[in-house]
Design a protein around this motif. Structure first.
Motif, PDB file in Angstrom:
ATOM      1  N   ASP A 104       0.827  -1.207   0.000  1.00 18.93           N
ATOM      2  CA  ASP A 104       0.000   0.000   0.000  1.00 18.93           C
ATOM      3  C   ASP A 104       0.860   1.255   0.000  1.00 18.93           C
ATOM      4  OD1 ASP A 104      -2.188  -1.670   0.060  1.00 18.93           O
ATOM      5  OD2 ASP A 104      -2.547  -1.436   2.212  1.00 18.93           O
ATOM      6  N   LEU A 105       1.901   1.275   0.814  1.00 19.49           N
ATOM      7  CA  LEU A 105       2.785   2.445   0.861  1.00 19.49           C
ATOM      8  C   LEU A 105       3.529   2.625  -0.458  1.00 19.49           C
ATOM      9  CD1 LEU A 105       4.294   2.101   4.460  1.00 19.49           C
ATOM     10  CD2 LEU A 105       2.526   3.699   3.698  1.00 19.49           C
ATOM     11  N   LYS A 106       3.978   1.539  -1.031  1.00 22.50           N
ATOM     12  CA  LYS A 106       4.683   1.633  -2.313  1.00 22.50           C
ATOM     13  C   LYS A 106       3.766   2.183  -3.404  1.00 22.50           C
ATOM     14  CE  LYS A 106       8.033  -2.049  -1.372  1.00 22.50           C
ATOM     15  NZ  LYS A 106       8.496  -3.421  -1.722  1.00 22.50           N
ATOM     16  N   LEU A 107       2.524   1.741  -3.409  1.00 24.49           N
ATOM     17  CA  LEU A 107       1.575   2.225  -4.413  1.00 24.49           C
ATOM     18  C   LEU A 107       1.384   3.733  -4.317  1.00 24.49           C
ATOM     19  CD1 LEU A 107      -0.596   1.734  -6.602  1.00 24.49           C
ATOM     20  CD2 LEU A 107      -2.230   1.321  -4.747  1.00 24.49           C
ATOM     21  N   VAL A 108       1.179   4.235  -3.100  1.00 26.32           N
ATOM     22  CA  VAL A 108       0.931   5.660  -2.921  1.00 26.32           C
ATOM     23  C   VAL A 108       2.183   6.480  -3.231  1.00 26.32           C
ATOM     24  CG1 VAL A 108       0.307   7.437  -1.259  1.00 26.32           C
ATOM     25  CG2 VAL A 108      -0.913   5.277  -1.265  1.00 26.32           C
ATOM     26  N   LEU A 109       3.341   5.996  -2.814  1.00 28.86           N
ATOM     27  CA  LEU A 109       4.570   6.741  -3.073  1.00 28.86           C
ATOM     28  C   LEU A 109       4.923   6.743  -4.557  1.00 28.86           C
ATOM     29  CD1 LEU A 109       6.702   5.712   0.013  1.00 28.86           C
ATOM     30  CD2 LEU A 109       5.858   7.994  -0.520  1.00 28.86           C
ATOM     31  N   VAL A 181       8.830   9.397   3.845  1.00 30.13           N
ATOM     32  CA  VAL A 181       8.353  10.651   3.248  1.00 30.13           C
ATOM     33  C   VAL A 181       9.467  11.699   3.180  1.00 30.13           C
ATOM     34  CG1 VAL A 181       6.774  12.590   3.549  1.00 30.13           C
ATOM     35  CG2 VAL A 181       5.952  10.260   3.901  1.00 30.13           C
ATOM     36  N   SER A 182      10.198  11.864   4.269  1.00 31.55           N
ATOM     37  CA  SER A 182      11.219  12.916   4.321  1.00 31.55           C
ATOM     38  C   SER A 182      12.359  12.711   3.328  1.00 31.55           C
ATOM     39  CB  SER A 182      11.767  13.040   5.745  1.00 31.55           C
ATOM     40  OG  SER A 182      10.746  13.440   6.635  1.00 31.55           O
ATOM     41  N   PRO A 183      12.911  11.497   3.185  1.00 31.18           N
ATOM     42  CA  PRO A 183      13.980  11.329   2.186  1.00 31.18           C
ATOM     43  C   PRO A 183      13.522  11.655   0.767  1.00 31.18           C
ATOM     44  CG  PRO A 183      13.962   9.472   3.694  1.00 31.18           C
ATOM     45  CD  PRO A 183      12.715  10.268   3.972  1.00 31.18           C
ATOM     46  N   PRO A 194      18.047  11.100  -8.430  1.00 33.46           N
ATOM     47  CA  PRO A 194      16.782  10.894  -9.144  1.00 33.46           C
ATOM     48  C   PRO A 194      15.727  10.294  -8.220  1.00 33.46           C
ATOM     49  CG  PRO A 194      18.332   9.155  -9.690  1.00 33.46           C
ATOM     50  CD  PRO A 194      19.089  10.151  -8.863  1.00 33.46           C
ATOM     51  N   ILE A 195      14.473  10.598  -8.514  1.00 31.80           N
ATOM     52  CA  ILE A 195      13.375   9.950  -7.802  1.00 31.80           C
ATOM     53  C   ILE A 195      12.668   9.030  -8.793  1.00 31.80           C
ATOM     54  CG2 ILE A 195      13.107  11.809  -6.120  1.00 31.80           C
ATOM     55  CD1 ILE A 195      10.637  12.735  -7.682  1.00 31.80           C
ATOM     56  N   SER A 196      12.296   7.867  -8.325  1.00 27.82           N
ATOM     57  CA  SER A 196      11.689   6.868  -9.191  1.00 27.82           C
ATOM     58  C   SER A 196      10.870   5.914  -8.344  1.00 27.82           C
ATOM     59  CB  SER A 196      12.774   6.078  -9.933  1.00 27.82           C
ATOM     60  OG  SER A 196      13.557   5.344  -8.992  1.00 27.82           O
ATOM     61  N   HIS A 197      10.128   5.048  -9.016  1.00 28.04           N
ATOM     62  CA  HIS A 197       9.369   4.026  -8.292  1.00 28.04           C
ATOM     63  C   HIS A 197      10.308   3.095  -7.534  1.00 28.04           C
ATOM     64  CE1 HIS A 197       5.700   4.405 -11.239  1.00 28.04           C
ATOM     65  NE2 HIS A 197       5.935   5.502 -10.533  1.00 28.04           N
ATOM     66  N   ALA A 198      11.429   2.755  -8.157  1.00 31.87           N
ATOM     67  CA  ALA A 198      12.392   1.865  -7.494  1.00 31.87           C
ATOM     68  C   ALA A 198      12.941   2.516  -6.229  1.00 31.87           C
ATOM     69  CB  ALA A 198      13.526   1.517  -8.451  1.00 31.87           C
ATOM     70  N   THR A 200      11.446   4.828  -4.242  1.00 34.98           N
ATOM     71  CA  THR A 200      10.479   4.857  -3.148  1.00 34.98           C
ATOM     72  C   THR A 200      10.155   3.450  -2.644  1.00 34.98           C
ATOM     73  OG1 THR A 200       8.688   5.051  -4.794  1.00 34.98           O
ATOM     74  CG2 THR A 200       9.438   7.085  -3.725  1.00 34.98           C
ATOM     75  N   ASP A 201      10.200   2.454  -3.530  1.00 35.16           N
ATOM     76  CA  ASP A 201      10.032   1.068  -3.067  1.00 35.16           C
ATOM     77  C   ASP A 201      11.128   0.712  -2.063  1.00 35.16           C
ATOM     78  OD1 ASP A 201       7.863   0.801  -4.736  1.00 35.16           O
ATOM     79  OD2 ASP A 201       8.811  -0.622  -6.110  1.00 35.16           O
ATOM     80  N   THR A 202      12.348   1.145  -2.362  1.00 35.23           N
ATOM     81  CA  THR A 202      13.475   0.868  -1.472  1.00 35.23           C
ATOM     82  C   THR A 202      13.311   1.592  -0.141  1.00 35.23           C
ATOM     83  OG1 THR A 202      14.946   0.575  -3.366  1.00 35.23           O
ATOM     84  CG2 THR A 202      15.995   0.971  -1.245  1.00 35.23           C
ATOM     85  N   LEU A 203      12.829   2.830  -0.181  1.00 29.72           N
ATOM     86  CA  LEU A 203      12.584   3.566   1.061  1.00 29.72           C
ATOM     87  C   LEU A 203      11.620   2.798   1.960  1.00 29.72           C
ATOM     88  CD1 LEU A 203      12.165   7.297  -0.104  1.00 29.72           C
ATOM     89  CD2 LEU A 203      14.128   6.271   1.053  1.00 29.72           C
ATOM     90  N   VAL A 204      10.548   2.274   1.380  1.00 26.77           N
ATOM     91  CA  VAL A 204       9.568   1.526   2.162  1.00 26.77           C
ATOM     92  C   VAL A 204      10.200   0.264   2.743  1.00 26.77           C
ATOM     93  CG1 VAL A 204       7.417   0.215   2.058  1.00 26.77           C
ATOM     94  CG2 VAL A 204       7.570   2.428   0.914  1.00 26.77           C
ATOM     95  N   ASP A 205      10.966  -0.451   1.925  1.00 24.27           N
ATOM     96  CA  ASP A 205      11.600  -1.677   2.411  1.00 24.27           C
ATOM     97  C   ASP A 205      12.568  -1.381   3.557  1.00 24.27           C
ATOM     98  OD1 ASP A 205      10.239  -3.329   0.668  1.00 24.27           O
ATOM     99  OD2 ASP A 205      11.799  -3.264  -0.875  1.00 24.27           O
ATOM    100  N   TYR A 206      13.374  -0.332   3.399  1.00 25.02           N
ATOM    101  CA  TYR A 206      14.321   0.018   4.461  1.00 25.02           C
ATOM    102  C   TYR A 206      13.579   0.443   5.726  1.00 25.02           C
ATOM    103  CZ  TYR A 206      18.339   0.010   1.240  1.00 25.02           C
ATOM    104  OH  TYR A 206      19.331  -0.349   0.358  1.00 25.02           O
ATOM    105  N   ALA A 207      12.503   1.233   5.559  1.00 24.52           N
ATOM    106  CA  ALA A 207      11.759   1.728   6.721  1.00 24.52           C
ATOM    107  C   ALA A 207      11.078   0.585   7.477  1.00 24.52           C
ATOM    108  CB  ALA A 207      10.722   2.754   6.282  1.00 24.52           C
ATOM    109  N   LEU A 208      10.504  -0.367   6.742  1.00 28.01           N
ATOM    110  CA  LEU A 208       9.741  -1.427   7.388  1.00 28.01           C
ATOM    111  C   LEU A 208      10.611  -2.579   7.888  1.00 28.01           C
ATOM    112  CD1 LEU A 208       6.533  -1.732   5.164  1.00 28.01           C
ATOM    113  CD2 LEU A 208       6.831  -0.490   7.305  1.00 28.01           C
TER     114      LEU A 208
END
Length: 221
Positions: A104-109, A181-183, A194-198, A200-208
């Motif tokens: 869910d977080l990856k989808l929104v990000l 969100v902050s990074p 660069p910002i990309s889907h990959a 933000t997916d990584t941000l979620v994985d690292y956070a969780l």
């Protein structure tokens, strides 16, 4: 004697005030965003917006009390249009809740990345964000009106995950959401990468799931 011709306008010839108002409102939105993009927040004025939109200054003051109110509403309207085109985002009523928090977080990000990279959204966003850093009062308004509503939706989703046992009970959801969100915001604002889907997916994985390697001693209570 022939009947006197009525001077009362028929339904089809009555002026449509609501249509006029909506047309003017849209012109004002466009003018405000164009000017803040071209000249920056400080040089954008009500007079300039009125002239660009082809309306009287009094028309703007009838609907808004200041240029920041005009810009906030124009920005929110634009964000809503972009979000609708990209399939929805944190401005919706709630974040998706499929039971899979990471998905869910990856989808929104991912949707947020698409918005941030939309030229219509990116340029005025940067202009307002840059001014908000220098102008503390404006920065507070930007946070309250533009950012906080979306952050509250993240909080609701994280709390739901906490209630479902997917997050530790001692986790502060407000701090937790900053991990992804902050990074993203910093990288976008400061052009640090660069910002990309990959990304933000990584941000979620690292956070969780964390970044430290796991050993038997690490997992011991």
């Amino acid at each position: 004697m022939a009947a006197m011709k009525s001077t009362k306008p028929t339904q089809s010839t009555k002026p449509d005030a609501s249509r006029r108002s909506e047309k003017s409102r849209r012109a004002i939105y466009a003018a405000a965003l164009e000017l803040v993009t071209e000249t920056g927040y400080a040089k954008t004025t009500i007079e300039g917006i009125a002239a660009r939109a082809g309306v009287g200054k009094q028309t703007i003051y009838r609907w808004w009390s200041s240029k920041v109110d005009v810009l906030m509403e124009a920005y929110l309207d634009l964000a809503g249009q972009v979000a609708e085109e990209t399939g929805g985002a944190p401005g919706d009523q709630a974040l998706p809740d499929t039971g899979d928090l990471a998905a869910d977080l990856k989808l929104v990000l991912r949707t947020t990345v698409d918005e941030l990279q939309d030229p219509r959204f990116e340029v005025p966003s940067r202009a307002l964000a840059a001014e908000g850093v220098a102008d503390e009062a404006l920065g507070r308004q930007l946070f309250t009106k533009l950012l906080e509503p979306g952050l509250l939706l993240y909080l609701q989703r994280l709390r739901a995950a906490q209630d479902a046992g997917q997050l530790r009970p001692d986790v502060d959801p407000r701090i937790a959401l900053e991990l992804f969100v902050s990074p993203l915001a910093q990288r976008w604002l400061q052009h640090t990468g660069p910002i990309s889907h990959a990304y933000t997916d990584t941000l979620v994985d690292y956070a969780l799931y964390g970044i430290a390697s796991r050993t038997s001693s690490d997992t011991a209570p």
